[in-house]
Write an enzyme that holds these catalytic residues in place. Structure first.
Site, PDB file in Angstrom:
ATOM      1  N   SER A   1     123.259 -48.477  72.414  1.00 28.03           N
ATOM      2  CA  SER A   1     124.432 -48.205  72.923  1.00 28.03           C
ATOM      3  C   SER A   1     125.338 -47.361  71.945  1.00 28.03           C
ATOM      4  O   SER A   1     124.723 -46.717  71.021  1.00 28.03           O
ATOM      5  CB  SER A   1     124.961 -49.607  72.762  1.00 28.03           C
ATOM      6  OG  SER A   1     125.197 -50.246  71.375  1.00 28.03           O
TER       7      SER A   1
ATOM      8  N   GLY B   1     124.553 -58.555  78.046  1.00 29.41           N
ATOM      9  CA  GLY B   1     123.483 -58.057  79.074  1.00 29.41           C
ATOM     10  C   GLY B   1     123.638 -56.799  79.891  1.00 29.41           C
ATOM     11  O   GLY B   1     122.756 -56.160  80.632  1.00 29.41           O
ATOM     12  N   ALA B   2     124.769 -56.009  79.817  1.00 35.00           N
ATOM     13  CA  ALA B   2     124.970 -54.922  80.357  1.00 35.00           C
ATOM     14  C   ALA B   2     123.923 -53.874  80.248  1.00 35.00           C
ATOM     15  O   ALA B   2     123.258 -53.145  81.120  1.00 35.00           O
ATOM     16  CB  ALA B   2     126.375 -54.138  80.202  1.00 35.00           C
ATOM     17  N   GLY B   3     123.641 -53.548  79.041  1.00 36.73           N
ATOM     18  CA  GLY B   3     122.527 -52.472  78.353  1.00 36.73           C
ATOM     19  C   GLY B   3     121.194 -52.884  79.007  1.00 36.73           C
ATOM     20  O   GLY B   3     120.415 -52.289  79.299  1.00 36.73           O
ATOM     21  N   ASP B   4     121.149 -54.266  78.942  1.00 38.09           N
ATOM     22  CA  ASP B   4     119.662 -54.627  79.604  1.00 38.09           C
ATOM     23  C   ASP B   4     119.474 -54.296  80.972  1.00 38.09           C
ATOM     24  O   ASP B   4     118.460 -54.018  81.307  1.00 38.09           O
ATOM     25  CB  ASP B   4     119.510 -56.254  79.092  1.00 38.09           C
ATOM     26  CG  ASP B   4     119.810 -56.410  77.562  1.00 38.09           C
ATOM     27  OD1 ASP B   4     119.145 -55.922  76.897  1.00 38.09           O
ATOM     28  OD2 ASP B   4     120.268 -57.540  77.477  1.00 38.09           O
TER      29      ASP B   4
ATOM     30  N   ASN C   1     123.131 -47.107  85.014  1.00 38.41           N
ATOM     31  CA  ASN C   1     124.671 -47.293  85.287  1.00 38.41           C
ATOM     32  C   ASN C   1     125.161 -48.325  86.277  1.00 38.41           C
ATOM     33  O   ASN C   1     126.150 -48.930  86.078  1.00 38.41           O
ATOM     34  CB  ASN C   1     125.214 -45.885  85.259  1.00 38.41           C
ATOM     35  CG  ASN C   1     125.288 -45.115  83.983  1.00 38.41           C
ATOM     36  OD1 ASN C   1     125.011 -45.544  83.126  1.00 38.41           O
ATOM     37  ND2 ASN C   1     125.684 -43.705  84.339  1.00 38.41           N
TER      38      ASN C   1
END
Length: 309
Positions: free
Chosen positions: A190, A240-243, A267
């Site tokens: 990130s 959890g967005a990065g996952d 994205n």
């Protein structure tokens, strides 16, 4: 008259290995509990991979107190409690608080050891620990049995305050994993984690992808740097967005997309995730559209036309 069957996307036969523990997540805003959910990078990633028909084996550990039913059953460690995180959010952010949240590890389940991994070979692997459960020797074993390994940097550089469990970060060179960098295929970080990675050094050995929230992501390879545009989103919960991004990236690459197109797909799933609390729900029609579109994609503009449910 014979009804013509709807054409389905080709089923991917490449198999992956996902390594990282499930967790219990408690979301706290201004001191009040606002949600409890299944957590852990493996849960968010499997949500994407399963929805888009990517077959994987999962190696996850939980305690006997594990509270959720999951598609990919974990191993149970009788001597440990399930990893538990408290995620603290604040309505009024001051200049001294740069993060979206303050994350604290309350309990930690046992680590995943090399002997916990299958005696098999895999086309790709994802090292996605969240609470220090992936050991250097475990990652090394993954590199031995997986053709390409995707690593979320949080699995390598997170440390935890011994007093209250607050998540802190250390430099990759001090983490005990740096020597494995030349064997890693993709390293995801990130924007907050990126300063702890020497990107100019890391990009000599592997592809580095830095997620930047509302600004999309950047891809660093040995010879070039690319900015990948975001999808608009109203952020409710960044957990959890990065996952989900990593899951979308992997799906794209497995489906044969170029790295920029796969990152754009990442994205897209990241933007869907921040708009929901906890583990997101993806509309089945949307997933079908993604599969069909990915099968015939020619450029980035195709994904820009995807409609949200």
């Amino acid at each position: 008259m014979v009804r013509e069957e709807q054409r389905q996307p080709d089923v991917v036969t490449r198999r992956g290995l996902v390594v990282g523990n499930y967790c219990h997540d408690i979301l706290i805003r201004d001191g009040l509990v606002v949600g409890e959910s299944l957590g852990g990078a493996a849960s968010f990633i499997s949500n994407v991979l399963d929805g888009l028909l990517i077959p994987c084996d999962y190696v996850c550990k939980v305690g006997s107190d594990f509270a959720y039913s999951v598609t990919h059953p974990p191993m149970t460690s009788p001597s440990s409690m399930t990893t538990l995180f408290h995620a603290h959010f604040f309505s009024n952010r001051d200049e001294s608080r740069h993060q979206d949240r303050v994350l604290r590890r309350i309990h930690a389940c046992g680590p995943i050891s090399p002997s916990d991994l299958p005696e098999s070979q895999f086309d790709f692997g994802l090292a996605v620990g969240v609470a220090g459960e992936i050991l250097p020797e475990t990652l090394e074993r993954m590199l031995d049995i997986c053709r390409t390994v995707f690593v979320d940097i949080q699995a390598l550089i997170r440390v935890f305050d011994p007093a209250d469990g607050t998540v802190k970060l250390v430099g990759l060179k001090e983490s005990g994993f740096f020597h494995l960098l030349p064997r890693i295929g993709f390293l995801k970080a990130s924007a907050e984690e990126a300063p702890y990675v020497d990107i100019e050094e890391a990009r000599k050995w592997c592809s580095v992808v830095v997620t930047e929230g509302k600004d999309g992501c950047r891809i660093y390879s040995k010879d070039e740097k690319m900015q990948i545009l975001p999808f608009p989103a109203v952020q409710i919960d960044p957990t959890g967005a990065g996952d989900s991004f990593l899951g979308g990236l992997v799906v794209g690459l497995v489906r044969g997309l170029s790295v920029p197109d796969a990152a754009l797909l990442g994205n897209f799933f990241g933007s869907l995730t921040v708009g929901q609390i906890g583990l997101p729900k993806f509309d089945s029609r949307l997933l079908q559209m993604v599969l069909i579109t990915a099968a015939g994609i020619a450029n980035h503009a195709i994904f820009a036309n995807l409609e949200r449910p």
